[in-house]
Write an enzyme that holds these catalytic residues in place. Structure first.
Site, PDB file in Angstrom:
ATOM      1  N   HIS A 123      11.189 -32.421 -18.193  1.00  0.00           N
ATOM      2  CA  HIS A 123      11.275 -32.171 -19.632  1.00  0.00           C
ATOM      3  C   HIS A 123      11.985 -33.357 -20.287  1.00  0.00           C
ATOM      4  O   HIS A 123      13.021 -33.818 -19.798  1.00  0.00           O
ATOM      5  CB  HIS A 123      12.062 -30.887 -19.902  1.00  0.00           C
ATOM      6  CG  HIS A 123      12.292 -30.607 -21.357  1.00  0.00           C
ATOM      7  ND1 HIS A 123      13.509 -30.813 -21.980  1.00  0.00           N
ATOM      8  CD2 HIS A 123      11.452 -30.144 -22.322  1.00  0.00           C
ATOM      9  CE1 HIS A 123      13.415 -30.486 -23.254  1.00  0.00           C
ATOM     10  NE2 HIS A 123      12.189 -30.070 -23.494  1.00  0.00           N
ATOM     11  N   HIS A 169      13.460 -38.654 -28.662  1.00  0.00           N
ATOM     12  CA  HIS A 169      13.615 -37.244 -29.009  1.00  0.00           C
ATOM     13  C   HIS A 169      13.766 -37.174 -30.519  1.00  0.00           C
ATOM     14  O   HIS A 169      14.807 -37.548 -31.070  1.00  0.00           O
ATOM     15  CB  HIS A 169      14.837 -36.653 -28.300  1.00  0.00           C
ATOM     16  CG  HIS A 169      14.831 -35.168 -28.266  1.00  0.00           C
ATOM     17  ND1 HIS A 169      15.951 -34.414 -28.059  1.00  0.00           N
ATOM     18  CD2 HIS A 169      13.812 -34.277 -28.417  1.00  0.00           C
ATOM     19  CE1 HIS A 169      15.648 -33.136 -28.084  1.00  0.00           C
ATOM     20  NE2 HIS A 169      14.354 -33.031 -28.296  1.00  0.00           N
TER      21      HIS A 169
END
Length: 589
Positions: A123, A169
């Site tokens: 992830h 991110h």
């Protein structure tokens, strides 16, 4: 004598106790050496067959083991004998290379569709630390691939000038890395640990023009390694064997493509298929769409993965979308309606569905068997909740119990959940693909599938004996555990698995000893041994403070080799310690 300094001027001396072989080991040597002082290759072969469960062992195998042991112990001396003394025999048992607890070779059937396997999944694979402010880099991607991770996640965003693609991110302070750098590193290291396919999941926040650039980058970087399906949507996934040394792209189709599909179906279905569907709604807004089952409204939450949102403005340009769309082998479907509808199995195509860890827990409460049925053909990906800012992880067992193939973990973190993930994927030679148990794939004559909430009988019992440990004096400084004396070690042994099987037990503490001998036995009843992991942790008892960590490992119970085995230990981050290990025995009752 071991000497420890106290108060700067006083010293304490401790006797260094050399641990002899455990009684079981000495008894086995005496039995198979038939009371003699040496064990011949034929006698060793009998031990391998009858105690270690190696039914196919030959005299030649035993001779090869004996030769390697003697070379390790007497590498400077010339020798002619092939027989083992009791010390040589102990050396063999305590040698990880010759006597491992699980097989190091791929041995599962690799010819079933991809959806029949648990897949080692990362992830936010590009993050070096926490989810808010760490750097983005290709280094953690490389580390993950070298560990055997087969699913790499990249978040794609436009750069500041909107003429290139960065990986970061989104909406955080993470420093970006260029997409092309990540792609080149994936190409170079994809198959360093496993020959089976690498899946790249893309979280797409791009404009049409940048998607075309991504398609060009991906095509030029991977070339013939890239798997591009011949049809728009696959009816069944190919097998890992068919896809060896291939790269697979998985993401949702571009918004342009989805809008084109809506226009085709205009008049047939007035339901809106866009980012304003159920995946982006608050639970309260779902009630009108889910009159048939009110629990659906609780199964979706506002904490959705970025994969199911899109920061870009809608741009309809189907000609530009074709190149990008044609690269997508595993479509990340996003159907409208409630969770019941999201889990519907389409006979004509396969897809991937993503749920947060909380959404999975809620889904399994109401639709456990539907989740199992969905995962028999389609991919289910589970990702950490958004509040895990420190890159922590969640318990993976609930996903595995329901057949979820992609349990996405923050590989840059650490902790017991990550240790269990490492343990699961030590199975099948560490190739990153573990065949799901048959019970998760079976459908009975009445059309029923496995019910994870049903009470099950004990299927088998695992007997574990913890004999002794060694090697900490080589991996750690003399005063690492205790400033004034040798360490006081104890071992915790238990099971991680379905709730009925989970337990943890511990040995007694052995005081002031670098080479502790416990010789204690534990029995673990297992209802679902196929999903059970043997947890092992070693700690050093500290009376005044928190006990010190001294090593851990997790091993898949279904892969354990019976008999007396060496169990290597790993540090908190999952890196193997050089010398620390345990001698244990495994038997199934």
């Amino acid at each position: 004598m071991g000497t420890y300094r106290m108060c700067g001027c006083f010293t304490r001396k401790f006797k260094v106790i050399e641990a002899g072989p455990p009684p079981d080991v000495k008894a086995a040597f005496d039995k198979y050496a038939q009371g003699g002082h040496q064990m011949t290759p034929e006698q060793l072969r009998r031990f391998l067959v009858e105690v270690q469960g190696q039914s196919g062992a030959t005299v030649a195998d035993a001779e090869a083991i004996a030769l390697q042991v003697l070379q390790k112990r007497h590498h400077m001396a010339k020798f002619r004998r092939h027989a083992l003394t009791i010390d040589d025999f102990c050396q063999y048992l305590f040698c990880e290379d010759l006597n491992p607890p699980i097989d190091a070779e791929v041995h599962h059937d690799m010819t079933a569709p991809l959806s029949h396997y648990f897949v080692f999944t990362g992830h936010n694979s590009y993050l070096t630390g926490n989810q808010l402010s760490s750097d983005c880099s290709d280094v953690p991607i490389i580390k993950a691939l070298k560990r055997g991770v087969r699913v790499v996640e990249l978040d794609l965003w436009p750069n500041f000038s909107k003429d290139d693609v960065h990986v970061l991110h989104g909406r955080t302070l993470t420093a970006p890395v260029e997409l092309i750098k990540c792609l080149r590193s994936i190409k170079e290291h994809a198959f360093s640990a496993s020959k089976y396919p690498v899946i790249i999941t893309l979280e797409d926040h791009l404009t049409t023009k940048l998607r075309a650039k991504v398609a060009q980058m991906v095509t030029e970087t991977f070339g013939k390694m890239l798997f591009c399906p011949e049809s728009e949507c696959l009816k069944e996934f190919p097998s890992p064997e068919d896809l060896k040394y291939r790269i697979i792209i998985s993401t949702k189709p571009p918004k342009e493509y989805l809008e084109a599909q809506i226009n085709k179906d205009k008049g047939k279905d007035k339901e809106k298929d866009s980012d304003d569907d159920v995946w982006g709604k608050e639970p309260a807004e779902l009630a009108a769409d889910q009159e048939d089952d009110k629990t659906d409204s609780d199964s979706y939450e506002n904490n959705q993965d970025d994969e199911d949102t899109d920061a870009s403005e809608p741009e309809v340009n189907s000609s530009r979308a074709v190149g990008y769309k044609s690269l997508i082998a595993i479509h990340a479907g996003k159907p409208t309606g409630g969770l019941k509808k999201a889990l519907k199995v389409d006979l004509d195509k396969v897809r991937r569905l993503s749920l947060s860890e909380q959404a999975l827990e809620k889904a399994t409460m109401s639709y456990g068997t539907d989740v199992v049925r969905f995962t028999q053909k389609n991919f289910l990906r589970i990702y950490p909740k958004g509040t895990r800012f420190n890159s922590s992880n969640y318990k993976p067992q609930i996903g595995w119990m329901h057949g979820a193939q992609m349990i996405a973990f923050n590989m840059q973190g650490y902790g017991r959940s990550l240790w269990q993930m490492h343990g699961m994927f030590r199975a099948n030679g560490g190739c990153g693909y573990v065949k799901k148990p048959d019970f998760l794939m079976n459908v009975d004559e009445n059309g029923h599938v496995f019910d994870p909430r049903a009470k099950l009988a004990v299927k088998k019992r695992l007997r574990v004996r913890v004999y002794m440990g060694d090697g900490w004096n080589l991996d750690f400084k003399k005063t690492h555990f205790d400033t004034y004396s040798p360490p006081d070690f104890y071992t915790k042994v238990g099971i991680a698995g379905v709730p009925a099987d989970e337990t943890m037990k511990k040995t007694k503490t052995k005081e002031d000893n670098w080479k502790p001998v416990w010789d204690e036995e534990f029995i673990f009843p297992l209802t679902v041994p196929e999903l059970a992991l043997l947890r092992v942790e070693v700690h050093e008892y500290d009376m005044s403070e928190k006990d010190d960590f001294a090593g851990q490992t997790c091993l898949p119970v279904s892969e354990l080799k019976q008999g007396i085995r060496t169990v290597p230990l790993f540090d908190r981050k999952g890196e193997k310690l050089n010398f620390s290990r345990l001698l244990m025995r495994f038997d199934f009752i």
